[in-house]
Scaffold this motif. Structure first.
Motif, PDB file in Angstrom:
ATOM      1  N   VAL A  99     -22.362 -19.728  40.351  1.00  0.00           N
ATOM      2  CA  VAL A  99     -23.303 -19.991  39.256  1.00  0.00           C
ATOM      3  C   VAL A  99     -23.922 -21.379  39.438  1.00  0.00           C
ATOM      4  O   VAL A  99     -25.130 -21.563  39.255  1.00  0.00           O
ATOM      5  CB  VAL A  99     -22.595 -19.852  37.891  1.00  0.00           C
ATOM      6  CG1 VAL A  99     -23.427 -20.474  36.781  1.00  0.00           C
ATOM      7  CG2 VAL A  99     -22.337 -18.382  37.593  1.00  0.00           C
ATOM      8  N   GLY A 100     -23.106 -22.354  39.829  1.00  0.00           N
ATOM      9  CA  GLY A 100     -23.630 -23.692  40.078  1.00  0.00           C
ATOM     10  C   GLY A 100     -24.652 -23.686  41.199  1.00  0.00           C
ATOM     11  O   GLY A 100     -25.736 -24.272  41.082  1.00  0.00           O
ATOM     12  N   GLN A 122     -37.479 -14.383  42.267  1.00  0.00           N
ATOM     13  CA  GLN A 122     -36.473 -15.143  41.529  1.00  0.00           C
ATOM     14  C   GLN A 122     -36.893 -15.239  40.079  1.00  0.00           C
ATOM     15  O   GLN A 122     -38.082 -15.149  39.771  1.00  0.00           O
ATOM     16  CB  GLN A 122     -36.260 -16.527  42.153  1.00  0.00           C
ATOM     17  CG  GLN A 122     -37.483 -17.403  42.229  1.00  0.00           C
ATOM     18  CD  GLN A 122     -37.209 -18.671  43.025  1.00  0.00           C
ATOM     19  OE1 GLN A 122     -37.133 -18.659  44.245  1.00  0.00           O
ATOM     20  NE2 GLN A 122     -37.052 -19.786  42.299  1.00  0.00           N
ATOM     21  N   ALA A 123     -35.884 -15.405  39.187  1.00  0.00           N
ATOM     22  CA  ALA A 123     -36.154 -15.354  37.753  1.00  0.00           C
ATOM     23  C   ALA A 123     -37.082 -16.482  37.329  1.00  0.00           C
ATOM     24  O   ALA A 123     -37.982 -16.294  36.532  1.00  0.00           O
ATOM     25  CB  ALA A 123     -34.850 -15.423  36.974  1.00  0.00           C
ATOM     26  N   VAL A 174     -23.561  -9.336  40.415  1.00  0.00           N
ATOM     27  CA  VAL A 174     -24.844  -9.566  39.742  1.00  0.00           C
ATOM     28  C   VAL A 174     -25.829 -10.202  40.722  1.00  0.00           C
ATOM     29  O   VAL A 174     -26.974  -9.753  40.855  1.00  0.00           O
ATOM     30  CB  VAL A 174     -24.657 -10.460  38.492  1.00  0.00           C
ATOM     31  CG1 VAL A 174     -25.992 -10.997  38.012  1.00  0.00           C
ATOM     32  CG2 VAL A 174     -23.976  -9.673  37.385  1.00  0.00           C
ATOM     33  N   PHE A 175     -25.374 -11.223  41.433  1.00  0.00           N
ATOM     34  CA  PHE A 175     -26.288 -11.882  42.373  1.00  0.00           C
ATOM     35  C   PHE A 175     -26.630 -10.975  43.556  1.00  0.00           C
ATOM     36  O   PHE A 175     -27.674 -11.124  44.176  1.00  0.00           O
ATOM     37  CB  PHE A 175     -25.692 -13.211  42.863  1.00  0.00           C
ATOM     38  CG  PHE A 175     -25.818 -14.308  41.847  1.00  0.00           C
ATOM     39  CD1 PHE A 175     -27.078 -14.750  41.429  1.00  0.00           C
ATOM     40  CD2 PHE A 175     -24.694 -14.898  41.278  1.00  0.00           C
ATOM     41  CE1 PHE A 175     -27.201 -15.750  40.481  1.00  0.00           C
ATOM     42  CE2 PHE A 175     -24.823 -15.901  40.329  1.00  0.00           C
ATOM     43  CZ  PHE A 175     -26.073 -16.324  39.921  1.00  0.00           C
ATOM     44  N   GLN A 176     -25.752 -10.030  43.864  1.00  0.00           N
ATOM     45  CA  GLN A 176     -26.044  -9.093  44.948  1.00  0.00           C
ATOM     46  C   GLN A 176     -27.105  -8.081  44.538  1.00  0.00           C
ATOM     47  O   GLN A 176     -28.000  -7.744  45.315  1.00  0.00           O
ATOM     48  CB  GLN A 176     -24.762  -8.358  45.365  1.00  0.00           C
ATOM     49  CG  GLN A 176     -24.989  -7.348  46.466  1.00  0.00           C
ATOM     50  CD  GLN A 176     -23.708  -6.642  46.875  1.00  0.00           C
ATOM     51  OE1 GLN A 176     -22.623  -6.968  46.406  1.00  0.00           O
ATOM     52  NE2 GLN A 176     -23.834  -5.672  47.754  1.00  0.00           N
ATOM     53  N   ASN A 177     -27.012  -7.609  43.309  1.00  0.00           N
ATOM     54  CA  ASN A 177     -27.826  -6.456  42.918  1.00  0.00           C
ATOM     55  C   ASN A 177     -29.091  -6.791  42.139  1.00  0.00           C
ATOM     56  O   ASN A 177     -30.045  -6.027  42.170  1.00  0.00           O
ATOM     57  CB  ASN A 177     -26.980  -5.480  42.096  1.00  0.00           C
ATOM     58  CG  ASN A 177     -25.912  -4.839  42.961  1.00  0.00           C
ATOM     59  OD1 ASN A 177     -26.221  -4.288  44.012  1.00  0.00           O
ATOM     60  ND2 ASN A 177     -24.671  -4.948  42.544  1.00  0.00           N
ATOM     61  N   GLU A 178     -29.112  -7.899  41.429  1.00  0.00           N
ATOM     62  CA  GLU A 178     -30.264  -8.203  40.578  1.00  0.00           C
ATOM     63  C   GLU A 178     -31.298  -8.963  41.399  1.00  0.00           C
ATOM     64  O   GLU A 178     -31.271 -10.172  41.494  1.00  0.00           O
ATOM     65  CB  GLU A 178     -29.824  -9.003  39.351  1.00  0.00           C
ATOM     66  CG  GLU A 178     -28.790  -8.303  38.499  1.00  0.00           C
ATOM     67  CD  GLU A 178     -29.247  -6.937  38.010  1.00  0.00           C
ATOM     68  OE1 GLU A 178     -30.420  -6.801  37.613  1.00  0.00           O
ATOM     69  OE2 GLU A 178     -28.445  -5.982  38.071  1.00  0.00           O
ATOM     70  N   ARG A 179     -32.211  -8.223  41.942  1.00  0.00           N
ATOM     71  CA  ARG A 179     -33.217  -8.805  42.822  1.00  0.00           C
ATOM     72  C   ARG A 179     -34.087  -9.818  42.088  1.00  0.00           C
ATOM     73  O   ARG A 179     -34.438 -10.868  42.625  1.00  0.00           O
ATOM     74  CB  ARG A 179     -34.085  -7.652  43.375  1.00  0.00           C
ATOM     75  CG  ARG A 179     -35.077  -8.050  44.445  1.00  0.00           C
ATOM     76  CD  ARG A 179     -34.559  -7.809  45.835  1.00  0.00           C
ATOM     77  NE  ARG A 179     -35.252  -8.642  46.796  1.00  0.00           N
ATOM     78  CZ  ARG A 179     -36.257  -8.218  47.557  1.00  0.00           C
ATOM     79  NH1 ARG A 179     -36.643  -6.964  47.497  1.00  0.00           N
ATOM     80  NH2 ARG A 179     -36.844  -9.046  48.398  1.00  0.00           N
ATOM     81  N   TRP A 180     -34.427  -9.495  40.828  1.00  0.00           N
ATOM     82  CA  TRP A 180     -35.317 -10.359  40.045  1.00  0.00           C
ATOM     83  C   TRP A 180     -34.710 -11.732  39.783  1.00  0.00           C
ATOM     84  O   TRP A 180     -35.403 -12.705  39.566  1.00  0.00           O
ATOM     85  CB  TRP A 180     -35.656  -9.711  38.693  1.00  0.00           C
ATOM     86  CG  TRP A 180     -34.410  -9.446  37.883  1.00  0.00           C
ATOM     87  CD1 TRP A 180     -33.643  -8.330  37.910  1.00  0.00           C
ATOM     88  CD2 TRP A 180     -33.770 -10.340  36.965  1.00  0.00           C
ATOM     89  NE1 TRP A 180     -32.560  -8.458  37.074  1.00  0.00           N
ATOM     90  CE2 TRP A 180     -32.620  -9.685  36.477  1.00  0.00           C
ATOM     91  CE3 TRP A 180     -34.056 -11.632  36.500  1.00  0.00           C
ATOM     92  CZ2 TRP A 180     -31.757 -10.275  35.560  1.00  0.00           C
ATOM     93  CZ3 TRP A 180     -33.192 -12.211  35.587  1.00  0.00           C
ATOM     94  CH2 TRP A 180     -32.057 -11.540  35.121  1.00  0.00           C
ATOM     95  N   LEU A 181     -33.368 -11.780  39.807  1.00  0.00           N
ATOM     96  CA  LEU A 181     -32.685 -13.007  39.388  1.00  0.00           C
ATOM     97  C   LEU A 181     -32.753 -14.087  40.474  1.00  0.00           C
ATOM     98  O   LEU A 181     -33.273 -15.183  40.246  1.00  0.00           O
ATOM     99  CB  LEU A 181     -31.227 -12.669  39.066  1.00  0.00           C
ATOM    100  CG  LEU A 181     -30.346 -13.832  38.614  1.00  0.00           C
ATOM    101  CD1 LEU A 181     -30.868 -14.433  37.331  1.00  0.00           C
ATOM    102  CD2 LEU A 181     -28.901 -13.367  38.426  1.00  0.00           C
ATOM    103  N   ASP A 301     -26.924 -16.730  49.685  1.00  0.00           N
ATOM    104  CA  ASP A 301     -26.889 -15.383  49.119  1.00  0.00           C
ATOM    105  C   ASP A 301     -25.476 -15.062  48.665  1.00  0.00           C
ATOM    106  O   ASP A 301     -24.561 -15.879  48.854  1.00  0.00           O
ATOM    107  CB  ASP A 301     -27.418 -14.351  50.123  1.00  0.00           C
ATOM    108  CG  ASP A 301     -26.524 -14.236  51.340  1.00  0.00           C
ATOM    109  OD1 ASP A 301     -25.345 -13.867  51.168  1.00  0.00           O
ATOM    110  OD2 ASP A 301     -26.999 -14.533  52.463  1.00  0.00           O
ATOM    111  N   TYR A 302     -25.311 -13.885  48.061  1.00  0.00           N
ATOM    112  CA  TYR A 302     -24.039 -13.556  47.413  1.00  0.00           C
ATOM    113  C   TYR A 302     -22.848 -13.581  48.366  1.00  0.00           C
ATOM    114  O   TYR A 302     -21.713 -13.824  47.945  1.00  0.00           O
ATOM    115  CB  TYR A 302     -24.144 -12.182  46.738  1.00  0.00           C
ATOM    116  CG  TYR A 302     -24.163 -11.039  47.729  1.00  0.00           C
ATOM    117  CD1 TYR A 302     -22.996 -10.342  48.014  1.00  0.00           C
ATOM    118  CD2 TYR A 302     -25.334 -10.675  48.402  1.00  0.00           C
ATOM    119  CE1 TYR A 302     -22.988  -9.315  48.937  1.00  0.00           C
ATOM    120  CE2 TYR A 302     -25.338  -9.661  49.318  1.00  0.00           C
ATOM    121  CZ  TYR A 302     -24.158  -8.981  49.599  1.00  0.00           C
ATOM    122  OH  TYR A 302     -24.148  -7.988  50.510  1.00  0.00           O
ATOM    123  N   THR A 303     -23.064 -13.337  49.672  1.00  0.00           N
ATOM    124  CA  THR A 303     -21.929 -13.253  50.596  1.00  0.00           C
ATOM    125  C   THR A 303     -21.211 -14.596  50.756  1.00  0.00           C
ATOM    126  O   THR A 303     -20.078 -14.640  51.189  1.00  0.00           O
ATOM    127  CB  THR A 303     -22.374 -12.797  51.999  1.00  0.00           C
ATOM    128  OG1 THR A 303     -23.369 -13.722  52.472  1.00  0.00           O
ATOM    129  CG2 THR A 303     -22.952 -11.399  51.979  1.00  0.00           C
TER     130      THR A 303
END
Lengths: 404, 281
Positions: A99-100, A122-123, A174-181, A301-303
């Motif tokens: 999150v940070g 990105q959001a 969430v960071f993996q799947n929410e493309r808009w974010l 990225d999420y990984t």
């Protein structure tokens, strides 16, 4: 732009953390200005010697090693507030770290425009300065901790463990799947490098001319030196602030809650509140660590935020260095990162041997490294439960027996 | 603030005007608590007089410790009321009860083991400036000055309870009896109005017990602290406490001066299950 010119600038950037360490290591009898001056001289001399002696290729490796070590040190300091001093079993460090990192990335990048917008979403993107990104990262991680800690910290400690594992997985998904974010499975790119102007032409406009001339020989390849100074500065600031708080009644209450909640309540301490405070403070620090990571990697990225790197290693670092000791947390971070990267070398060197044992063993080298760390953890817990430097006897600053 | 820096031995204002009947400092009314099917405390009512050393005795399982936990906020009563000096304490948490001047100790001492004896005591004073995260960073001088005052007070309490030589020892390393003293010392750091002691004599050697007893009498006389104590050591109770409250099956069975209570047939019945004889430990 000779190598010799850059040496001075590099050694000055390296001198910052050494200055701090040297000033603290000098005897306390000396007046503070003498310690600062002597520390600066000693730190710079060591930095200069290292820059001159170590070949620049190896130096670049060492510098990036120290940057990652510093980022881990920040995470370990955060965990130390939660586990080391308060006994909160957070095994979802990755959540606050992620999150940070993403918060700082979103706050400091600009919204992609034109053709890039088709590939990268990105959001929001505020294009704010680095410092704003770091602060926002801390706030976001702290808010997450409030949301998680509010309902779970009143329960027994195993519930917090379960909840934090869950949150870490949730945040990653969430960071993996929410493309808009934050661009979903694709990396979020273009995270700005703070003070990059020091190594670029035409240089930082706000810098006084003599300093600008000093940093002028640095090329973009030398940026890691600048970032190391920034990363170690963050470690120093977090360390100093935490030490102050831990050695005061705040830290005493934390440790009392860790030792025996009922007894702490008996002497009037609001246990639920203390636990929540410690959890949030630790999470804010982990958020800072995330921001530091994002601006170092430039693309995240999420990984990057899996349980192994972002949670498990941090725990081993704290255990190795010494739970309940901030210097131990920093020492453990660097020591374990050294062991972890060193183990990769060893596994690499041992390839022929591994191949002789079984043909598919060399390909599984990375798992051997993990096995090794697990064994190290077992060894620490069995034979050295307090770590390299454990908790000190006198933590509260003014409880020490200086006068009779 | 004033509490934390106040010196030992400063007089506490007695709430009773001379001549009037001594008021109840602690009032327990119809306290009831059950755990599953077990009725641990059943409509229990009693008063503790201000300035008294009151004993709470009764056979094993009578509900004495549960009553302590209900009074001090560690357990929430199913029914009933607890009042301290007229103020309703029912339903408050332990830290809130503590801040109103009621401290308890535990049957098995609960010290903060890996903190030193001195730090165990320095922990206690409420509302310390340095307990707020930012104060040590923003107002280091004020925090440090207060720390020194608290430290001086802790050293005084240690002196009073003859624990000075152990001040830098880890609390976990103390003997059972020393831990009991430490618990008493902790309550003194708070300038309490009433102290609830859960079996102060259990597991303590006789000479240390004589000292604990002496301190209870001294604190009661010099500082007007009211004591309510659970104890199985009958000679100790008979010599130290007045009145004695007898609890049986979660409710008050008898109350009175020790000489009366020890002869009460109902008390003998409860303790000895019908075999008559003197209760003399």
């Amino acid at each position: 732009m000779g190598m010799g010119d850059a040496t001075l600038a590099k050694s000055l950037l390296l001198a910052l953390p050494l200055w701090f360490v040297a000033a603290r290591a000098l005897p306390a009898r000396l007046p503070w200005f003498a310690r600062v001056a002597l520390g600066a001289a000693a730190g710079w001399l060591v930095a200069l010697a290292v820059t001159l002696v170590v070949p620049s290729g190896q130096m670049a490796y060492l510098v990036s090693f120290a940057i990652v070590g510093s980022i881990y040190a920040v995470l370990a300091l955060g965990l130390n507030v939660q586990w080391g001093y308060t006994g909160l079993f957070n095994i979802g460090i990755a959540a606050f770290f992620a999150v940070g990192a993403f918060t700082s990335a979103l706050v400091t990048t600009r919204m992609p425009t034109g053709a890039a917008a088709a590939f990268s979403q990105q959001a929001f993107g505020l294009g704010a300065p680095f410092l704003a990104g770091v602060l926002a990262a801390g706030v976001a991680a702290g808010v997450l901790a409030l949301l998680v800690g509010g309902p779970t910290l009143r329960l027994r400690e195993d519930y917090l463990a379960i909840a934090t594992i869950g949150i870490a997985e949730l945040v990653r998904l969430v960071f993996q799947n929410e493309r808009w974010l934050a661009n979903g499975p694709q990396p979020l790119r273009g995270i700005p490098q703070p003070l990059a102007c020091l190594v670029r032409d035409p240089g930082c406009g706000w810098l006084p001319a003599p300093l600008a001339a000093l940093f002028d020989p640095l090329t973009p390849r030398d940026y890691t030196y600048v970032y190391l100074a920034i990363a170690t500065l963050v470690v120093i600031v977090v360390y100093v602030v935490l030490e102050r708080a831990i050695r005061s009644p705040w830290g005493r209450v934390l440790r009392a809650v860790r030792e025996d909640e009922a007894a702490a309540a008996m002497v009037g301490k609001d246990v639920a509140r203390v636990r929540l405070q410690a959890f949030v403070v630790g999470a804010v620090i982990m958020g800072f660590g995330g921001a530091l990571y994002a601006h170092y990697m430039i693309a995240i990225d999420y990984t990057h935020f899996d349980a192994l790197y972002a949670t498990f290693l941090v725990w081993v670092m704290l255990m190795l260095g010494g739970s309940g000791n901030n210097r131990g947390a920093i020492l453990g971070a660097f020591a374990l990162w050294g062991v972890w990267t060193g183990a990769a070398f060893v596994v690499d060197l041992a390839r022929p041997l591994l191949a002789a044992i079984s043909s598919d063993l060399p390909a599984r080298g990375p798992y051997l490294r993990l096995l090794f760390i697990a064994l190290l953890m077992l060894f620490i817990l069995l034979y050295r439960p307090k770590g390299m430097i454990g908790e000190e006897r006198f933590v509260s600053r003014d409880s020490q027996g200086r006068d009779g | 603030m004033e509490q934390t820096t106040g010196k030992l031995g400063e007089d506490r204002t007695g709430s009773a005007p001379a001549g009037a009947p001594p008021p109840a400092l602690l009032r327990v009314e119809g306290l009831t608590k059950s755990f599953g099917g077990l009725q641990a405390v059943n409509h229990c009512s009693f008063d503790v007089r201000a300035g008294s050393i009151t004993a709470l005795i009764g056979p094993n399982g009578a509900g004495k410790t549960t009553v302590f936990s209900l009074i001090s906020g560690f357990l929430r009563p199913d029914r009933g009321r607890v009042e301290l000096d007229g103020e309703d304490l029912t339903g408050l948490g332990p830290h809130q009860v503590f801040r109103r001047g009621l401290c308890r100790t535990f049957q098995i001492p609960r010290e903060h083991g890996s903190m030193t004896v001195l730090e165990n005591l320095m922990l206690v004073p409420p509302e310390q400036l340095g307990e707020r995260f930012w104060n040590p960073i923003v107002r280091p001088r004020a925090v440090r000055a207060q720390e020194r005052a608290i430290r001086d007070k802790a050293l005084e309490v240690l002196e009073l309870l003859t624990l000075s030589h152990l001040r830098d020892e880890y609390a976990a390393n103390l003997s059972g009896g020393q831990k009991k003293l430490l618990e008493l010392a902790r309550t003194l750091m708070a300038d309490p109005r009433i102290v609830l002691l859960d079996e102060p004599a259990a597991g303590v050697n006789p000479s240390l017990m004589a000292r604990i007893r002496e301190k209870i009498v001294q604190l009661n006389a010099e500082r007007g602290i009211t004591f309510l104590l659970i104890e199985h050591d009958i000679p100790l109770v008979m010599g130290l406490c007045d009145p004695v409250i007898v609890l049986n099956q979660g409710t008050k069975l008898a109350e009175g001066p020790p000489s009366i209570v020890r002869g009460d047939p109902r008390v003998l019945e409860a303790y000895l299950g019908g075999q008559h004889g003197a209760v003399d430990g």
